[in-house]
Design a protein around this motif. Structure first.
Motif, PDB file in Angstrom:
ATOM      1  N   LYS A   1       0.837  -1.197   0.000  1.00 23.60           N
ATOM      2  CA  LYS A   1       0.000   0.000   0.000  1.00 23.60           C
ATOM      3  C   LYS A   1       0.873   1.249   0.000  1.00 23.60           C
ATOM      4  O   LYS A   1       1.969   1.247   0.561  1.00 23.60           O
ATOM      5  N   GLN A   2       0.374   2.317  -0.592  1.00 22.28           N
ATOM      6  CA  GLN A   2       1.178   3.528  -0.707  1.00 22.28           C
ATOM      7  C   GLN A   2       1.429   4.196   0.645  1.00 22.28           C
ATOM      8  O   GLN A   2       2.463   4.823   0.838  1.00 22.28           O
ATOM      9  N   THR A   3       0.513   4.033   1.586  1.00 25.63           N
ATOM     10  CA  THR A   3       0.763   4.570   2.927  1.00 25.63           C
ATOM     11  C   THR A   3       1.918   3.822   3.586  1.00 25.63           C
ATOM     12  O   THR A   3       2.735   4.416   4.288  1.00 25.63           O
ATOM     13  N   ALA A   4       1.989   2.519   3.339  1.00 29.09           N
ATOM     14  CA  ALA A   4       3.090   1.720   3.886  1.00 29.09           C
ATOM     15  C   ALA A   4       4.405   2.112   3.231  1.00 29.09           C
ATOM     16  O   ALA A   4       5.452   2.159   3.889  1.00 29.09           O
ATOM     17  N   ILE A   5       4.370   2.394   1.937  1.00 26.95           N
ATOM     18  CA  ILE A   5       5.581   2.827   1.234  1.00 26.95           C
ATOM     19  C   ILE A   5       6.114   4.115   1.856  1.00 26.95           C
ATOM     20  O   ILE A   5       7.317   4.264   2.081  1.00 26.95           O
ATOM     21  N   HIS A   6       5.222   5.041   2.151  1.00 24.61           N
ATOM     22  CA  HIS A   6       5.639   6.298   2.792  1.00 24.61           C
ATOM     23  C   HIS A   6       6.327   6.027   4.121  1.00 24.61           C
ATOM     24  O   HIS A   6       7.368   6.618   4.431  1.00 24.61           O
ATOM     25  N   ASP A   7       5.772   5.118   4.913  1.00 26.69           N
ATOM     26  CA  ASP A   7       6.367   4.796   6.210  1.00 26.69           C
ATOM     27  C   ASP A   7       7.737   4.135   6.041  1.00 26.69           C
ATOM     28  O   ASP A   7       8.676   4.420   6.790  1.00 26.69           O
ATOM     29  N   ILE A   8       7.856   3.239   5.071  1.00 19.84           N
ATOM     30  CA  ILE A   8       9.127   2.561   4.818  1.00 19.84           C
ATOM     31  C   ILE A   8      10.211   3.565   4.458  1.00 19.84           C
ATOM     32  O   ILE A   8      11.347   3.492   4.944  1.00 19.84           O
ATOM     33  N   ILE A   9       9.864   4.519   3.611  1.00 24.88           N
ATOM     34  CA  ILE A   9      10.836   5.497   3.125  1.00 24.88           C
ATOM     35  C   ILE A   9      11.230   6.506   4.204  1.00 24.88           C
ATOM     36  O   ILE A   9      12.402   6.870   4.332  1.00 24.88           O
ATOM     37  N   SER A  10      10.266   6.955   4.984  1.00 21.20           N
ATOM     38  CA  SER A  10      10.491   8.087   5.884  1.00 21.20           C
ATOM     39  C   SER A  10      10.987   7.712   7.279  1.00 21.20           C
ATOM     40  O   SER A  10      11.540   8.556   7.986  1.00 21.20           O
TER      41      SER A  10
ATOM     42  N   GLY B   1       7.527 -18.535   5.246  1.00 21.85           N
ATOM     43  CA  GLY B   1       7.996 -18.091   6.546  1.00 21.85           C
ATOM     44  C   GLY B   1       7.626 -16.640   6.815  1.00 21.85           C
ATOM     45  O   GLY B   1       7.265 -15.889   5.903  1.00 21.85           O
ATOM     46  N   ASP B   2       7.708 -16.239   8.072  1.00 22.60           N
ATOM     47  CA  ASP B   2       7.380 -14.868   8.465  1.00 22.60           C
ATOM     48  C   ASP B   2       8.506 -13.922   8.064  1.00 22.60           C
ATOM     49  O   ASP B   2       9.680 -14.291   8.092  1.00 22.60           O
ATOM     50  N   GLY B   3       8.129 -12.692   7.730  1.00 19.83           N
ATOM     51  CA  GLY B   3       9.124 -11.698   7.357  1.00 19.83           C
ATOM     52  C   GLY B   3       8.626 -10.826   6.227  1.00 19.83           C
ATOM     53  O   GLY B   3       7.458 -10.870   5.834  1.00 19.83           O
ATOM     54  N   THR B   4       9.503  -9.997   5.691  1.00 21.64           N
ATOM     55  CA  THR B   4       9.189  -9.141   4.552  1.00 21.64           C
ATOM     56  C   THR B   4       9.571  -9.864   3.269  1.00 21.64           C
ATOM     57  O   THR B   4      10.680 -10.387   3.150  1.00 21.64           O
ATOM     58  N   TYR B   5       8.646  -9.859   2.308  1.00 16.77           N
ATOM     59  CA  TYR B   5       8.852 -10.572   1.054  1.00 16.77           C
ATOM     60  C   TYR B   5       9.367  -9.629  -0.033  1.00 16.77           C
ATOM     61  O   TYR B   5       8.825  -8.532  -0.227  1.00 16.77           O
ATOM     62  N   PHE B   6      10.396 -10.077  -0.734  1.00 17.16           N
ATOM     63  CA  PHE B   6      10.961  -9.327  -1.858  1.00 17.16           C
ATOM     64  C   PHE B   6      10.999 -10.235  -3.077  1.00 17.16           C
ATOM     65  O   PHE B   6      11.158 -11.456  -2.945  1.00 17.16           O
ATOM     66  N   ALA B   7      10.863  -9.640  -4.254  1.00 21.26           N
ATOM     67  CA  ALA B   7      10.790 -10.428  -5.477  1.00 21.26           C
ATOM     68  C   ALA B   7      11.878 -10.053  -6.471  1.00 21.26           C
ATOM     69  O   ALA B   7      12.201  -8.875  -6.629  1.00 21.26           O
ATOM     70  N   ARG B   8      12.393 -11.066  -7.143  1.00 26.91           N
ATOM     71  CA  ARG B   8      13.333 -10.857  -8.241  1.00 26.91           C
ATOM     72  C   ARG B   8      12.643 -10.144  -9.397  1.00 26.91           C
ATOM     73  O   ARG B   8      13.226  -9.295 -10.068  1.00 26.91           O
ATOM     74  N   ASP B   9      11.357 -10.493  -9.625  1.00 23.48           N
ATOM     75  CA  ASP B   9      10.619  -9.987 -10.772  1.00 23.48           C
ATOM     76  C   ASP B   9       9.587  -8.944 -10.355  1.00 23.48           C
ATOM     77  O   ASP B   9       8.782  -9.174  -9.439  1.00 23.48           O
ATOM     78  N   ALA B  10       9.565  -7.835 -11.082  1.00 27.63           N
ATOM     79  CA  ALA B  10       8.622  -6.755 -10.782  1.00 27.63           C
ATOM     80  C   ALA B  10       7.176  -7.217 -10.924  1.00 27.63           C
ATOM     81  O   ALA B  10       6.295  -6.751 -10.206  1.00 27.63           O
TER      82      ALA B  10
ATOM     83  N   ALA C   1      14.406   5.066  11.811  1.00 28.59           N
ATOM     84  CA  ALA C   1      14.919   3.941  12.599  1.00 28.59           C
ATOM     85  C   ALA C   1      15.085   2.709  11.727  1.00 28.59           C
ATOM     86  O   ALA C   1      16.184   2.168  11.583  1.00 28.59           O
ATOM     87  N   ALA C   2      13.981   2.264  11.122  1.00 27.36           N
ATOM     88  CA  ALA C   2      14.028   1.079  10.255  1.00 27.36           C
ATOM     89  C   ALA C   2      12.858   1.151   9.295  1.00 27.36           C
ATOM     90  O   ALA C   2      11.712   1.322   9.716  1.00 27.36           O
ATOM     91  N   GLY C   3      13.133   1.052   8.012  1.00 27.70           N
ATOM     92  CA  GLY C   3      12.070   1.129   7.020  1.00 27.70           C
ATOM     93  C   GLY C   3      11.187  -0.101   7.054  1.00 27.70           C
ATOM     94  O   GLY C   3       9.962  -0.022   7.143  1.00 27.70           O
ATOM     95  N   TYR C   4      11.809  -1.256   6.991  1.00 28.28           N
ATOM     96  CA  TYR C   4      11.083  -2.517   7.037  1.00 28.28           C
ATOM     97  C   TYR C   4      11.143  -3.098   8.441  1.00 28.28           C
ATOM     98  O   TYR C   4      12.199  -3.112   9.069  1.00 28.28           O
ATOM     99  N   ILE C   5       9.991  -3.561   8.911  1.00 29.43           N
ATOM    100  CA  ILE C   5       9.921  -4.237  10.207  1.00 29.43           C
ATOM    101  C   ILE C   5       9.358  -5.626   9.915  1.00 29.43           C
ATOM    102  O   ILE C   5       8.151  -5.877  10.027  1.00 29.43           O
ATOM    103  N   PRO C   6      10.224  -6.557   9.497  1.00 34.16           N
ATOM    104  CA  PRO C   6       9.786  -7.832   8.930  1.00 34.16           C
ATOM    105  C   PRO C   6       8.786  -8.640   9.738  1.00 34.16           C
ATOM    106  O   PRO C   6       7.805  -9.129   9.184  1.00 34.16           O
ATOM    107  N   LEU C   7       8.998  -8.788  11.026  1.00 33.58           N
ATOM    108  CA  LEU C   7       8.122  -9.666  11.789  1.00 33.58           C
ATOM    109  C   LEU C   7       6.798  -9.011  12.171  1.00 33.58           C
ATOM    110  O   LEU C   7       5.945  -9.627  12.811  1.00 33.58           O
ATOM    111  N   LEU C   8       6.614  -7.764  11.735  1.00 36.85           N
ATOM    112  CA  LEU C   8       5.319  -7.104  11.899  1.00 36.85           C
ATOM    113  C   LEU C   8       4.624  -6.961  10.551  1.00 36.85           C
ATOM    114  O   LEU C   8       3.557  -6.373  10.452  1.00 36.85           O
ATOM    115  N   SER C   9       5.271  -7.482   9.495  1.00 35.79           N
ATOM    116  CA  SER C   9       4.710  -7.362   8.149  1.00 35.79           C
ATOM    117  C   SER C   9       3.397  -8.124   8.053  1.00 35.79           C
ATOM    118  O   SER C   9       3.211  -9.168   8.654  1.00 35.79           O
ATOM    119  N   SER C  10       2.486  -7.567   7.239  1.00 37.90           N
ATOM    120  CA  SER C  10       1.224  -8.270   7.016  1.00 37.90           C
ATOM    121  C   SER C  10       1.484  -9.489   6.144  1.00 37.90           C
ATOM    122  O   SER C  10       2.477  -9.570   5.435  1.00 37.90           O
TER     123      SER C  10
END
Length: 217
Positions: A102-111, A131-140, A114-123
């Motif tokens: 979500k774009q509101t989440a993107i704003h929080d990550i960027i701004s 597994g739990d954490g923040t997911y990243f993809a090789r492909d857009a 302390a820490a942009g990503y908080i993996p174990l609190l990720s939806s």
């Protein structure tokens, strides 16, 4: 190569924030369409989008505190892994990966300073099947499915991610398992396919830095 390994850290010498420190309230700076930097991000996005998309703008994220924390984490992990597995290079340990949300989440990550990503609190919109954490993809195209549409536009982050040494992800994993044959060393990320990973899951805040924001339609 198909998995597009890490091509070089985003160049902080290009930063436009005061003193190139990234300490100003504004964290987003436009990347010139005539620059090699723009070409790199655009190529990475378009080649892995696998559908028609039009980039509206690319902005560089300049968050000094986040970037410094990430750089320290990267230095320590790379040193540790190289001592154990000297054949591995930084290209294999750090990758440029996409993240849609979500774009509101993107704003929080960027701004967030302390820490942009908080993996174990990720939806867990994707069910956290690796597994739990923040997911990243090789492909857009994968992250596109999670990028919120606002006024006909979407936004996606291209991140510098410390993937380190990975292992197969399993639903319910809340902590990295120990490296096979090691008493003290744990894996650094979880993946969908250890032989040809396209999805990476990280569980530590400073394992990813949101380097670029891509706005497109």
């Amino acid at each position: 190569p198909k998995d597009r390994p890490y091509a070089g850290a985003p160049n902080r010498s290009l930063w436009k924030s005061p003193g190139q420190k990234g300490m100003a309230d504004n964290k987003l700076y436009p990347v010139s369409i005539a620059s090699r930097e723009y070409d790199f991000v655009q190529e990475h996005f378009m080649k892995t989008m696998k559908m028609i998309a039009c980039i509206i703008r690319i902005e560089r994220v300049e968050n000094g505190r986040q970037q410094e924390a990430f750089a320290l984490q990267k230095k320590n992990v790379v040193k540790d892994i190289r001592e154990q597995l000297p054949a591995l290079t930084k290209k294999q340990l750090v990758r440029m990966l996409f993240h849609g949300t979500k774009q509101t989440a993107i704003h929080d990550i960027i701004s967030n300073n302390a820490a942009g990503y908080i993996p174990l609190l990720s939806s867990s919109r994707n069910g956290a099947i690796y597994g739990d954490g923040t997911y990243f993809a090789r492909d857009a195209v994968y992250s596109h499915g999670y990028a919120e549409v606002v006024d006909g536009q979407r936004q996606m982050l291209l991140n510098e991610v410390l993937v380190g040494e990975w292992t197969q992800g399993v639903q319910g994993t809340r902590a990295y398992p120990k490296v096979v044959g090691s008493k003290n060393r744990s894996y650094n990320s979880l993946v969908n396919n250890p032989n040809e990973p396209s999805i990476f899951v990280v569980q530590h805040s400073y394992q990813a830095y949101p380097a670029y924001l891509i706005t497109y339609k």
